[in-house]
Write a protein that holds these residues in place. Structure first.
Motif, short mmCIF file in Angstrom:
data_model
loop_
_atom_site.label_atom_id
_atom_site.label_comp_id
_atom_site.label_asym_id
_atom_site.label_seq_id
_atom_site.Cartn_x
_atom_site.Cartn_y
_atom_site.Cartn_z
N ALA A 106 -6.30 9.47 -0.32
CA ALA A 106 -6.16 8.36 -1.27
C ALA A 106 -5.06 7.40 -0.84
O ALA A 106 -3.94 7.81 -0.54
CB ALA A 106 -5.86 8.89 -2.66
N VAL A 107 -5.40 6.13 -0.79
CA VAL A 107 -4.44 5.06 -0.49
C VAL A 107 -4.50 4.05 -1.63
O VAL A 107 -5.58 3.55 -1.97
CB VAL A 107 -4.75 4.37 0.84
CG1 VAL A 107 -3.77 3.23 1.09
CG2 VAL A 107 -4.72 5.36 1.99
N THR A 108 -3.37 3.78 -2.22
CA THR A 108 -3.31 2.84 -3.34
C THR A 108 -2.84 1.48 -2.86
O THR A 108 -1.84 1.38 -2.12
CB THR A 108 -2.35 3.36 -4.42
OG1 THR A 108 -2.81 4.63 -4.89
CG2 THR A 108 -2.29 2.39 -5.59
N PRO A 159 5.85 10.71 0.03
CA PRO A 159 5.29 9.37 -0.19
C PRO A 159 5.75 8.37 0.87
O PRO A 159 6.85 8.47 1.40
CB PRO A 159 5.82 8.99 -1.57
CG PRO A 159 7.08 9.78 -1.73
CD PRO A 159 6.84 11.07 -0.99
N PHE A 160 4.88 7.43 1.18
CA PHE A 160 5.26 6.31 2.03
C PHE A 160 4.69 5.04 1.41
O PHE A 160 3.72 5.07 0.66
CB PHE A 160 4.73 6.49 3.46
CG PHE A 160 3.24 6.40 3.60
CD1 PHE A 160 2.59 5.17 3.74
CD2 PHE A 160 2.45 7.55 3.58
CE1 PHE A 160 1.22 5.09 3.86
CE2 PHE A 160 1.07 7.48 3.70
CZ PHE A 160 0.45 6.24 3.84
N THR A 161 5.32 3.93 1.71
CA THR A 161 4.86 2.64 1.23
C THR A 161 4.92 1.63 2.37
O THR A 161 5.66 1.82 3.34
CB THR A 161 5.71 2.12 0.05
OG1 THR A 161 7.07 1.98 0.49
CG2 THR A 161 5.66 3.06 -1.13
N GLY A 162 4.15 0.57 2.23
CA GLY A 162 4.16 -0.48 3.23
C GLY A 162 3.70 -1.79 2.61
O GLY A 162 3.18 -1.82 1.49
N VAL A 163 3.91 -2.86 3.36
CA VAL A 163 3.47 -4.18 2.90
C VAL A 163 2.80 -4.91 4.04
O VAL A 163 3.03 -4.62 5.22
CB VAL A 163 4.66 -5.03 2.38
CG1 VAL A 163 5.31 -4.37 1.18
CG2 VAL A 163 5.68 -5.27 3.48
N PHE A 164 1.93 -5.85 3.69
CA PHE A 164 1.34 -6.76 4.66
C PHE A 164 2.11 -8.07 4.60
O PHE A 164 2.20 -8.71 3.55
CB PHE A 164 -0.14 -7.00 4.36
CG PHE A 164 -1.00 -5.80 4.61
CD1 PHE A 164 -1.36 -5.44 5.91
CD2 PHE A 164 -1.44 -5.01 3.56
CE1 PHE A 164 -2.15 -4.33 6.15
CE2 PHE A 164 -2.24 -3.90 3.79
CZ PHE A 164 -2.59 -3.56 5.09
N PHE A 175 0.85 -1.19 0.00
CA PHE A 175 0.00 0.00 0.00
C PHE A 175 0.88 1.23 0.00
O PHE A 175 2.04 1.19 0.45
CB PHE A 175 -0.95 0.01 1.21
CG PHE A 175 -0.25 -0.11 2.54
CD1 PHE A 175 0.12 1.03 3.26
CD2 PHE A 175 0.03 -1.36 3.08
CE1 PHE A 175 0.77 0.92 4.49
CE2 PHE A 175 0.67 -1.47 4.32
CZ PHE A 175 1.03 -0.33 5.02
N SER A 176 0.35 2.32 -0.51
CA SER A 176 1.14 3.55 -0.58
C SER A 176 0.23 4.76 -0.44
O SER A 176 -0.98 4.70 -0.69
CB SER A 176 1.90 3.63 -1.91
OG SER A 176 1.00 3.62 -3.01
N GLY A 177 0.82 5.86 -0.01
CA GLY A 177 0.09 7.10 0.16
C GLY A 177 1.06 8.24 0.39
O GLY A 177 2.25 8.12 0.07
N GLN A 178 0.57 9.33 0.97
CA GLN A 178 1.42 10.48 1.27
C GLN A 178 1.17 10.96 2.69
O GLN A 178 0.02 11.00 3.15
CB GLN A 178 1.14 11.62 0.30
CG GLN A 178 1.70 11.40 -1.10
CD GLN A 178 1.79 12.68 -1.89
OE1 GLN A 178 1.07 13.63 -1.64
NE2 GLN A 178 2.68 12.72 -2.86
N HIS A 179 2.25 11.30 3.38
CA HIS A 179 2.20 11.89 4.70
C HIS A 179 3.05 13.15 4.70
O HIS A 179 4.22 13.11 4.35
CB HIS A 179 2.72 10.90 5.77
CG HIS A 179 2.79 11.49 7.15
ND1 HIS A 179 3.97 11.67 7.83
CD2 HIS A 179 1.81 11.96 7.96
CE1 HIS A 179 3.72 12.21 9.01
NE2 HIS A 179 2.42 12.39 9.11
N GLU A 180 2.43 14.27 5.06
CA GLU A 180 3.10 15.57 5.02
C GLU A 180 3.70 15.83 3.64
O GLU A 180 4.79 16.38 3.52
CB GLU A 180 4.18 15.66 6.10
CG GLU A 180 3.63 15.65 7.51
CD GLU A 180 4.70 15.87 8.56
OE1 GLU A 180 5.73 15.17 8.52
OE2 GLU A 180 4.51 16.77 9.41
#
Length: 396
Positions: free
Chosen positions: A383-385, A254-259, A246-251
């Protein structure tokens, strides 16, 4: 002048004194210059907790190593004032960080605390029912006023030390200098009780820091995830070559993460899209972004609320061919909230091996994520992709 009266503080007491003084001054500056800056806010909390435990250690050290007496020529009322200032310092060096900890615990924003970006720090126990804006603002006001009291005490402390250094009686400043100034220096007192002072503080710190680790538990293995009833699928996912990110934006960044833990059952035939179905279950506790503050925040109640909802489920239906790829309706159920969005994907089937690349965009507002601390998406974009890649083998 007697040998006892000329004795200096122990080296440990001197080091603690100047380290804590520097941290206090920096904390005051930081408190005035951390608005709209999450990094400084977390640093402020980190140093505050550090100061509290240093104060515990210094109190214990003082008990095991009584300070040298004040100069004999000092008037009685000045000695009393000096003792009262020291008592007030200890009360505030413990009380103000405790107040800040309580303030964070009852804040309606419920922002996680990660000390120096490494150590998860829990909220105070029994504060969940006290969370609210009114109490938070009251505690924040008291916390801010405490900083002004500290400033006043610092001014008194410095003025007193300077006055006695240049006054008629024996000076006190040279007894707290680290040996680099004020030659010749009187001898330092012998030290004892290091295990009692520092071991006790470290043990208490470790016990509190262990609380989030014990509360989080171990993520479930993929095979033990519950979720919706399994499909009678015709593909086996190769989890070692598959990923849900998953990815999005903070301040604005961009940030990304995984499960890390999830399972999926797939029923899919390009020639029978009307019968195609996919059901997936995701362990929300396994979300990793590479930034501990994000990881801890995602576990919180206003985000994934993993203590109450450790799993999320995804159902894919209404498959259809679109151009060179496919589209399906993805229904994500998270915290008992179900949201459906289009999911587009490409699928390459070579013999009995299939390669998937899929993308879907979700609104965190629709999913009730982060609606206490950031309902207007001022910090975290709405928005979160979600991106899914993977491989699967056709069942015999």
């Amino acid at each position: 002048m007697s040998a006892e009266a000329s004795s200096r503080y122990t080296s440990v007491a001197i080091a603690l004194h100047w380290a804590m003084a520097a941290l206090l001054v920096f904390m005051i500056w930081l408190g005035w210059n951390m608005d709209e800056n999450e990094v400084r806010y977390q640093l402020h909390k980190s140093i505050g907790i550090t100061l509290m435990f240093l104060a515990f250690a210094r109190l214990a050290w003082r008990f095991a190593n009584p300070p040298p007496p004040l100069p004999e020529g000092m008037p009685a009322y000045e000695k009393t004032a000096s003792h009262l200032v020291h008592i007030a310092f200890y009360v505030l060096m413990i009380g103000i960080p405790l107040g800040g900890w309580f303030m964070v615990s009852v804040s309606p924003f419920q922002v996680s605390t990660v000390l120096f970006g490494q150590v998860s720090w829990p909220h105070l126990p029994f504060t969940e029912g006290l969370i609210g804006e009114t109490l938070y603002e009251f505690v924040a006001n008291v916390h801010g006023k405490g900083a002004w009291v500290i400033i006043g005490l610092l001014a008194l402390h410095v003025a007193g030390a300077v006055k006695h250094e240049f006054g008629a009686e024996d000076g006190v400043l040279k007894r707290m200098l680290p040996g680099l100034f004020g030659k010749p220096n009187p001898p330092a007192l012998p030290a004892r009780g290091a295990l009692f002072a520092f071991g006790g503080s470290l043990l208490l710190f470790a016990a509190i820091a262990a609380v989030p680790l014990l509360a989080s538990g171990s993520p479930k293995p993929v095979s033990s995830l519950s979720g919706p009833a399994a499909l009678s699928g015709n593909w086996d996912v190769d989890y070692s070559q598959s990923e849900i990110s998953f990815s999005g934006q903070h301040e604005g960044k961009p940030f990304t993460g995984v499960f890390g833990n999830w399972t999926a059952d797939i029923l899919f035939d390009p020639d029978a899209l009307g019968e195609a179905r996919v059901r997936a279950v995701v362990d929300t506790r396994s979300a990793k972004t590479g930034t501990k503050l994000y990881d801890d925040s995602l576990k919180g109640k206003e985000w994934f609320n993993v203590s109450q909802f450790p799993e999320a489920s995804v159902d894919l239906s209404d498959f259809k061919a679109v151009g060179s790829g496919y589209e399906a309706t993805a229904t994500l159920t998270l915290k008992d909230v179900a949201v459906s969005v289009p999911l587009t994907f490409t699928l390459e089937i070579s013999g009995d091996t299939a390669s998937l690349d899929a993308t879907a965009a979700f609104s965190r507002k629709a999913l009730n994520l982060g609606q206490s601390s950031d309902p207007g998406a001022s910090w975290v974009a709405d928005a979160v992709t979600v991106h899914v890649t993977g491989k699967a083998q056709r069942q015999p």
